[in-house]
Design a protein around this motif. Structure first.
Motif, PDB file in Angstrom:
ATOM      1  N   GLN A 165       0.829  -1.206   0.000  1.00 48.68           N
ATOM      2  CA  GLN A 165       0.000   0.000   0.000  1.00 48.68           C
ATOM      3  C   GLN A 165       0.863   1.255   0.000  1.00 48.68           C
ATOM      4  O   GLN A 165       0.668   2.164  -0.808  1.00 48.68           O
ATOM      5  CB  GLN A 165      -0.932   0.002   1.221  1.00 48.68           C
ATOM      6  CG  GLN A 165      -1.668   1.312   1.447  1.00 48.68           C
ATOM      7  CD  GLN A 165      -2.793   1.580   0.449  1.00 48.68           C
ATOM      8  OE1 GLN A 165      -3.913   1.153   0.629  1.00 48.68           O
ATOM      9  NE2 GLN A 165      -2.483   2.296  -0.633  1.00 48.68           N
ATOM     10  N   VAL A 169       1.474   4.023  -3.019  1.00 49.51           N
ATOM     11  CA  VAL A 169       1.131   5.439  -2.841  1.00 49.51           C
ATOM     12  C   VAL A 169       2.325   6.331  -3.200  1.00 49.51           C
ATOM     13  O   VAL A 169       2.176   7.332  -3.914  1.00 49.51           O
ATOM     14  CB  VAL A 169       0.653   5.712  -1.395  1.00 49.51           C
ATOM     15  CG1 VAL A 169       0.680   7.207  -1.078  1.00 49.51           C
ATOM     16  CG2 VAL A 169      -0.756   5.145  -1.185  1.00 49.51           C
ATOM     17  N   LEU A 181      -3.559  12.921  -5.960  1.00 48.05           N
ATOM     18  CA  LEU A 181      -2.629  12.251  -5.043  1.00 48.05           C
ATOM     19  C   LEU A 181      -1.258  12.937  -4.963  1.00 48.05           C
ATOM     20  O   LEU A 181      -0.653  13.021  -3.890  1.00 48.05           O
ATOM     21  CB  LEU A 181      -2.474  10.779  -5.467  1.00 48.05           C
ATOM     22  CG  LEU A 181      -1.552   9.887  -4.641  1.00 48.05           C
ATOM     23  CD1 LEU A 181      -1.864   9.958  -3.158  1.00 48.05           C
ATOM     24  CD2 LEU A 181      -1.627   8.441  -5.116  1.00 48.05           C
ATOM     25  N   ILE A 184      -1.797  16.390  -2.839  1.00 50.36           N
ATOM     26  CA  ILE A 184      -2.631  16.453  -1.632  1.00 50.36           C
ATOM     27  C   ILE A 184      -1.757  16.560  -0.382  1.00 50.36           C
ATOM     28  O   ILE A 184      -0.627  16.071  -0.355  1.00 50.36           O
ATOM     29  CB  ILE A 184      -3.563  15.205  -1.562  1.00 50.36           C
ATOM     30  CG1 ILE A 184      -4.761  15.448  -0.659  1.00 50.36           C
ATOM     31  CG2 ILE A 184      -2.778  13.979  -1.124  1.00 50.36           C
ATOM     32  CD1 ILE A 184      -5.824  14.356  -0.747  1.00 50.36           C
ATOM     33  N   LEU A 189      -3.738  12.500   3.543  1.00 47.54           N
ATOM     34  CA  LEU A 189      -3.362  11.122   3.191  1.00 47.54           C
ATOM     35  C   LEU A 189      -3.278  10.242   4.435  1.00 47.54           C
ATOM     36  O   LEU A 189      -3.670   9.080   4.411  1.00 47.54           O
ATOM     37  CB  LEU A 189      -2.023  11.109   2.452  1.00 47.54           C
ATOM     38  CG  LEU A 189      -2.081  11.259   0.936  1.00 47.54           C
ATOM     39  CD1 LEU A 189      -0.675  11.228   0.357  1.00 47.54           C
ATOM     40  CD2 LEU A 189      -2.932  10.163   0.312  1.00 47.54           C
ATOM     41  N   GLU A 191      -5.011  10.509   7.093  1.00 45.52           N
ATOM     42  CA  GLU A 191      -6.390  10.188   7.494  1.00 45.52           C
ATOM     43  C   GLU A 191      -6.958   9.025   6.668  1.00 45.52           C
ATOM     44  O   GLU A 191      -7.667   8.159   7.179  1.00 45.52           O
ATOM     45  CB  GLU A 191      -7.257  11.436   7.305  1.00 45.52           C
ATOM     46  CG  GLU A 191      -8.506  11.457   8.156  1.00 45.52           C
ATOM     47  CD  GLU A 191      -9.286  12.745   7.955  1.00 45.52           C
ATOM     48  OE1 GLU A 191     -10.505  12.659   7.755  1.00 45.52           O
ATOM     49  OE2 GLU A 191      -8.661  13.833   7.973  1.00 45.52           O
ATOM     50  N   LEU A 192      -6.607   9.032   5.382  1.00 45.16           N
ATOM     51  CA  LEU A 192      -7.125   8.017   4.467  1.00 45.16           C
ATOM     52  C   LEU A 192      -6.415   6.675   4.665  1.00 45.16           C
ATOM     53  O   LEU A 192      -7.053   5.603   4.632  1.00 45.16           O
ATOM     54  CB  LEU A 192      -6.909   8.529   3.037  1.00 45.16           C
ATOM     55  CG  LEU A 192      -7.860   8.142   1.913  1.00 45.16           C
ATOM     56  CD1 LEU A 192      -9.307   8.279   2.319  1.00 45.16           C
ATOM     57  CD2 LEU A 192      -7.561   9.025   0.692  1.00 45.16           C
ATOM     58  N   LEU A 193      -5.093   6.724   4.866  1.00 40.30           N
ATOM     59  CA  LEU A 193      -4.280   5.501   4.841  1.00 40.30           C
ATOM     60  C   LEU A 193      -4.065   4.863   6.217  1.00 40.30           C
ATOM     61  O   LEU A 193      -3.882   3.642   6.309  1.00 40.30           O
ATOM     62  CB  LEU A 193      -2.911   5.799   4.213  1.00 40.30           C
ATOM     63  CG  LEU A 193      -2.925   6.256   2.761  1.00 40.30           C
ATOM     64  CD1 LEU A 193      -1.563   6.820   2.355  1.00 40.30           C
ATOM     65  CD2 LEU A 193      -3.315   5.105   1.835  1.00 40.30           C
ATOM     66  N   PRO A 195      -5.956   4.075   8.828  1.00 34.87           N
ATOM     67  CA  PRO A 195      -6.803   2.940   9.241  1.00 34.87           C
ATOM     68  C   PRO A 195      -6.472   1.650   8.483  1.00 34.87           C
ATOM     69  O   PRO A 195      -6.578   0.552   9.048  1.00 34.87           O
ATOM     70  CB  PRO A 195      -8.226   3.407   8.896  1.00 34.87           C
ATOM     71  CG  PRO A 195      -8.135   4.898   8.850  1.00 34.87           C
ATOM     72  CD  PRO A 195      -6.763   5.210   8.339  1.00 34.87           C
ATOM     73  N   THR A 196      -6.068   1.768   7.209  1.00 35.37           N
ATOM     74  CA  THR A 196      -5.666   0.595   6.423  1.00 35.37           C
ATOM     75  C   THR A 196      -4.452  -0.079   7.046  1.00 35.37           C
ATOM     76  O   THR A 196      -4.452  -1.286   7.307  1.00 35.37           O
ATOM     77  CB  THR A 196      -5.322   1.025   4.980  1.00 35.37           C
ATOM     78  OG1 THR A 196      -6.480   1.555   4.361  1.00 35.37           O
ATOM     79  CG2 THR A 196      -4.808  -0.152   4.166  1.00 35.37           C
ATOM     80  N   ARG A 199      -5.116  -1.636  10.469  1.00 39.56           N
ATOM     81  CA  ARG A 199      -5.829  -2.919  10.396  1.00 39.56           C
ATOM     82  C   ARG A 199      -4.861  -4.064  10.053  1.00 39.56           C
ATOM     83  O   ARG A 199      -4.910  -5.128  10.657  1.00 39.56           O
ATOM     84  CB  ARG A 199      -6.950  -2.841   9.352  1.00 39.56           C
ATOM     85  CG  ARG A 199      -7.774  -4.113   9.264  1.00 39.56           C
ATOM     86  CD  ARG A 199      -8.933  -4.022   8.287  1.00 39.56           C
ATOM     87  NE  ARG A 199      -9.102  -5.298   7.621  1.00 39.56           N
ATOM     88  CZ  ARG A 199      -8.581  -5.610   6.442  1.00 39.56           C
ATOM     89  NH1 ARG A 199      -7.878  -4.721   5.772  1.00 39.56           N
ATOM     90  NH2 ARG A 199      -8.755  -6.807   5.940  1.00 39.56           N
TER      91      ARG A 199
ATOM     92  N   ILE B 157      -9.408  10.923  -5.111  1.00 38.37           N
ATOM     93  CA  ILE B 157      -8.273  10.499  -4.276  1.00 38.37           C
ATOM     94  C   ILE B 157      -8.508   9.116  -3.677  1.00 38.37           C
ATOM     95  O   ILE B 157      -7.570   8.333  -3.501  1.00 38.37           O
ATOM     96  CB  ILE B 157      -7.993  11.539  -3.146  1.00 38.37           C
ATOM     97  CG1 ILE B 157      -6.747  11.170  -2.321  1.00 38.37           C
ATOM     98  CG2 ILE B 157      -9.177  11.686  -2.206  1.00 38.37           C
ATOM     99  CD1 ILE B 157      -5.454  11.282  -3.059  1.00 38.37           C
ATOM    100  N   GLU B 160      -7.647   6.579  -6.166  1.00 37.76           N
ATOM    101  CA  GLU B 160      -6.197   6.554  -6.398  1.00 37.76           C
ATOM    102  C   GLU B 160      -5.464   5.729  -5.332  1.00 37.76           C
ATOM    103  O   GLU B 160      -4.548   4.981  -5.658  1.00 37.76           O
ATOM    104  CB  GLU B 160      -5.651   7.984  -6.464  1.00 37.76           C
ATOM    105  CG  GLU B 160      -6.127   8.700  -7.720  1.00 37.76           C
ATOM    106  CD  GLU B 160      -5.735  10.169  -7.773  1.00 37.76           C
ATOM    107  OE1 GLU B 160      -4.969  10.641  -6.918  1.00 37.76           O
ATOM    108  OE2 GLU B 160      -6.232  10.866  -8.685  1.00 37.76           O
ATOM    109  N   GLN B 165      -2.966   0.564  -3.767  1.00 37.10           N
ATOM    110  CA  GLN B 165      -2.918  -0.689  -3.000  1.00 37.10           C
ATOM    111  C   GLN B 165      -2.836  -1.896  -3.931  1.00 37.10           C
ATOM    112  O   GLN B 165      -1.991  -2.771  -3.767  1.00 37.10           O
ATOM    113  CB  GLN B 165      -4.151  -0.810  -2.092  1.00 37.10           C
ATOM    114  CG  GLN B 165      -4.320  -2.169  -1.429  1.00 37.10           C
ATOM    115  CD  GLN B 165      -3.326  -2.437  -0.307  1.00 37.10           C
ATOM    116  OE1 GLN B 165      -3.522  -2.063   0.843  1.00 37.10           O
ATOM    117  NE2 GLN B 165      -2.210  -3.095  -0.638  1.00 37.10           N
ATOM    118  N   ARG B 199     -13.520   0.063   2.012  1.00 33.01           N
ATOM    119  CA  ARG B 199     -13.531   1.312   2.785  1.00 33.01           C
ATOM    120  C   ARG B 199     -13.231   2.523   1.904  1.00 33.01           C
ATOM    121  O   ARG B 199     -13.894   3.557   2.003  1.00 33.01           O
ATOM    122  CB  ARG B 199     -12.503   1.228   3.919  1.00 33.01           C
ATOM    123  CG  ARG B 199     -12.495   2.461   4.812  1.00 33.01           C
ATOM    124  CD  ARG B 199     -11.531   2.353   5.983  1.00 33.01           C
ATOM    125  NE  ARG B 199     -10.949   3.666   6.227  1.00 33.01           N
ATOM    126  CZ  ARG B 199      -9.777   4.054   5.749  1.00 33.01           C
ATOM    127  NH1 ARG B 199      -9.043   3.237   5.026  1.00 33.01           N
ATOM    128  NH2 ARG B 199      -9.347   5.276   5.992  1.00 33.01           N
TER     129      ARG B 199
END
Lengths: 205, 205
Positions: A165, A169, A181, A184, A189, A191-193, A195-196, A199, B157, B160, B165, B199
């Motif tokens: 991931q 990116v 991307l 930004i 980023l 915030e978006l990434l 949690p991934t 996990r 985004i 993207e 990923q 997600r």
């Protein structure tokens, strides 16, 4: 002030046998030997002893300069960080914030063009050179992925998809330059990434 | 049964001026012109009209063979799929299962060496060729990312980072060959990756 004639002295020193160990020149020779050995044998099969022999110096000197095989690899490839130095800091602190810390660290580091340039150069070479792929795979697996997986007690596959991931990116942001991307804000980023990555790095249920 | 002599006739046909349009040769000429035009101008600025002119054929013939600029790009780069044909199928069905369907589709498609080879060849070229990067970026953005983002009504985004990923996973599985990622079962990967993609593709809260 009389300046020494350019070029000549370095050349002479390089070729003079029996010079004192520990000059800048010796360090350069070790790094050149390391680059050759790593790309020929890969990371796993290369040894400090073998690189020292290749450079014509004592293995103790290689240890003195680079501490470890990983340290030598990092210096030889001009990587911006040594995972061994960074991992403890990132993994310290609350486990439920590891995703966020890791994502922010990688995005902040790669935002520096001088830091990411040698990494991207290595990736570029590897895309068309099978031996470089082996070398990079072995280094990433040993020095980064398996080490973190072991500390966090998670299966290596989870570290690998997390790595995929973040690698994807960085590649899309700085090489392919997908928009938005590429431009930004780092915190958006994160915030978006985060949690991934969190996990993947959480203990599997 | 008398077989025609090999090679000769094709060569003759190729060089004969005023041949009837619509032969296999014409199609090949259009594809060659397309490859040249796309790599020179990128995807956005290339036109069917311009490629037809470059190939010395009528634009209607190009439309007849390839339907759209995207179809022509897919054929010219020998890509295994045309996003325009695949996206509706993947996005059909329950929205909460899109992640799973998308991940399974990408992993199944790239498991076929013949399907992924031209894609990886394109990626390899792009890593060391700036014009190819532009061409791929524009195609991926127009034909894939923005289209899906629009249908799902999510910010680009999010598409993207989902793309990053899956791209990272395919690269680590088939180029870098990280283990166990390179040999793990597709369904185990679906389990790991589907929630991530789901997600990103869910409407942002």
């Amino acid at each position: 002030m009389t300046e020494p004639p350019p070029e000549e002295p370095a050349t002479v020193v390089k070729r003079r046998p029996g010079r004192r160990p520990g000059t800048a020149d010796t360090r350069g020779q070790i790094l050149a030997a390391a680059r050759e050995t790593f790309s020929e044998k890969g990371f796993d099969k290369a040894t400090i002893r073998g690189i020292a022999r290749q450079a014509g110096v004592d293995p103790a000197l290689v240890h003195h300069y680079f501490t470890s095989k990983e340290g030598m690899f990092v210096a030889a490839m001009e990587l911006p960080i040594n995972p061994a130095n960074v991992i403890p800091t990132i993994l310290a602190g609350p486990r439920e914030e590891i995703g966020e810390r890791l994502v922010r660290f990688i995005l902040t580091m790669t935002a520096d063009a001088e830091a990411r340039q040698p990494v991207l150069a290595l990736v570029r070479t590897a895309m068309t050179n099978d031996r470089m792929v082996v070398m990079i795979r072995e280094f990433v697996t040993q020095a980064l992925l398996n080490r973190v997986a072991e500390i966090l007690e998670i299966p290596p596959i989870r570290m690998e998809v997390a790595f995929a991931q973040m690698f994807g990116v960085v590649l899309m942001r700085y090489v392919v330059e997908l928009e938005p991307l590429a431009s930004i804000d780092i915190e958006e980023l994160v915030e978006l990434l985060a949690p991934t990555i969190q996990r993947y790095l959480d203990p599997p249920r």
